[in-house]
Design an enzyme around this catalytic site. Structure first.
Site, mmCIF file in Angstrom:
data_model
loop_
_atom_site.group_PDB
_atom_site.id
_atom_site.type_symbol
_atom_site.label_atom_id
_atom_site.label_comp_id
_atom_site.label_asym_id
_atom_site.label_seq_id
_atom_site.Cartn_x
_atom_site.Cartn_y
_atom_site.Cartn_z
ATOM 1 N N HIS A 196 0.816 -1.220 0.000
ATOM 2 C CA HIS A 196 0.000 0.000 0.000
ATOM 3 C C HIS A 196 0.846 1.265 0.000
ATOM 4 O O HIS A 196 0.342 2.339 -0.354
ATOM 5 C CB HIS A 196 -0.922 0.017 1.217
ATOM 6 C CG HIS A 196 -1.940 -1.070 1.182
ATOM 7 N ND1 HIS A 196 -2.886 -1.178 0.184
ATOM 8 C CD2 HIS A 196 -2.164 -2.130 2.004
ATOM 9 C CE1 HIS A 196 -3.643 -2.237 0.401
ATOM 10 N NE2 HIS A 196 -3.219 -2.836 1.495
ATOM 11 N N GLU B 240 -5.243 -12.128 7.196
ATOM 12 C CA GLU B 240 -6.127 -10.967 7.268
ATOM 13 C C GLU B 240 -7.492 -11.247 6.654
ATOM 14 O O GLU B 240 -8.176 -10.326 6.218
ATOM 15 C CB GLU B 240 -5.459 -9.716 6.665
ATOM 16 C CG GLU B 240 -4.528 -9.934 5.503
ATOM 17 C CD GLU B 240 -3.677 -8.707 5.128
ATOM 18 O OE1 GLU B 240 -3.832 -7.633 5.709
ATOM 19 O OE2 GLU B 240 -2.862 -8.847 4.204
ATOM 20 N N ASP C 75 -7.677 -5.144 7.396
ATOM 21 C CA ASP C 75 -8.316 -6.034 6.412
ATOM 22 C C ASP C 75 -9.138 -7.117 7.100
ATOM 23 O O ASP C 75 -10.223 -7.469 6.627
ATOM 24 C CB ASP C 75 -7.254 -6.688 5.514
ATOM 25 C CG ASP C 75 -6.923 -5.799 4.323
ATOM 26 O OD1 ASP C 75 -7.848 -5.220 3.745
ATOM 27 O OD2 ASP C 75 -5.734 -5.685 3.995
#
Ligand code: 3PY
Ligand code: MG
Length: 253
Positions: free
Chosen positions: A40, A143, A169
């Site tokens: 990310h 996750e 997540d």
């Protein structure tokens, strides 16, 4: 008097900003380890290599890990070739995917990694394949509910050195919030299940936190390695506080 001691949790720094300068600053804030986030964050292949070149020359790559964008042998190999101590592999759903990640971190016969230790060109040592296999750290992220359902098998995969929770997540996938996830102390609590699976497998349970309240709650639940200091959040929060303080000081001057 006897006393029992529990090892202090390991506290991580996390860099999103995608430059060797940001990596270098974050490597110096006193954390136990640093992650360069190529999932990310703004790190790409070039900035991962440039950052690791700088950190290797400064003797700081030993504690630097790369969160690769996905479970890719080529991404994992390139991060390790550049000098990262280990990788964090996101969205691992089951033991088979964990095995693929662990294999990508190690040379034959333990795994499938290809030889190309670039870090030697920026001051790193070139360990033997065997020594490299022994020191590399492979963390796999759980996750999703699917990953939690297989977490005992994931933690038991040879070569998986840490199971690392992505609480944001995981909360989304479970249809809940991070706060509710942390408050869940029911018998089938996902977080307790991760800690128990890691303990049974003799590996470290880790997690992203991103804030002191989340880190504190995770450590209280048994997580031994937590990422707390994120460069983007530090700038936003502390930069904002400084601006407000300056305004108040100017108003009362
Ligand atoms: C998560 O919480 O899902 C993460 O991946 C943290 O970066
Ligand atoms: Mg995540």
């Amino acid at each position: 008097m006897t006393s029992s001691t529990i090892a202090a949790p390991s506290i991580g720094a996390w860099s999103m900003l995608g430059t060797s300068a940001a990596a270098s600053v974050m490597a110096r804030i006193g954390a136990d380890w640093l992650v360069l986030d190529a999932q990310h964050g703004l790190y790409d292949d070039r900035s991962v290599v440039e950052s690791l070149a700088l950190l290797t020359a400064g003797g700081m790559a030993e504690t630097t890990h790369v969160r690769v964008p996905h479970n890719s042998a080529s991404w994992i190999g390139r991060a390790l070739d550049a000098g990262a101590r280990g990788v964090i592999v996101p969205m691992v759903q089951n033991a088979e995917q964990a095995r693929v990640a662990a294999d990508a971190c190690r040379y034959a016969p333990a795994g499938t990694r290809s030889w190309g230790p670039m870090a030697a060109y920026w001051g790193g040592t070139v360990p033997t394949a065997e020594a490299s296999n022994a020191r590399v750290q492979c963390a796999v992220m759980v996750e999703t509910p699917q990953a939690i359902a297989d977490v005992e098998a994931i933690a038991a995969v040879p070569g998986v050195d840490m199971v690392f929770v992505g609480p944001f997540d995981l909360a989304i996938a479970l249809g809940t919030t991070v706060e509710a996830l942390l408050a869940d102390t029911s018998a089938d609590s996902p977080l307790d299940r991760v800690v128990a699976a890691c303990t049974a497998a003799g590996i470290v349970p880790g997690s992203f936190a991103g804030s002191i309240p989340i880190a504190t709650a995770l450590v209280a639940r048994g997580f031994r390695s937590v990422a707390v200091a994120v460069d983007t959040a530090i700038l936003t929060q502390h930069g904002g506080e400084l601006v407000q303080q300056a305004r108040r000081a100017a108003e009362s001057a």
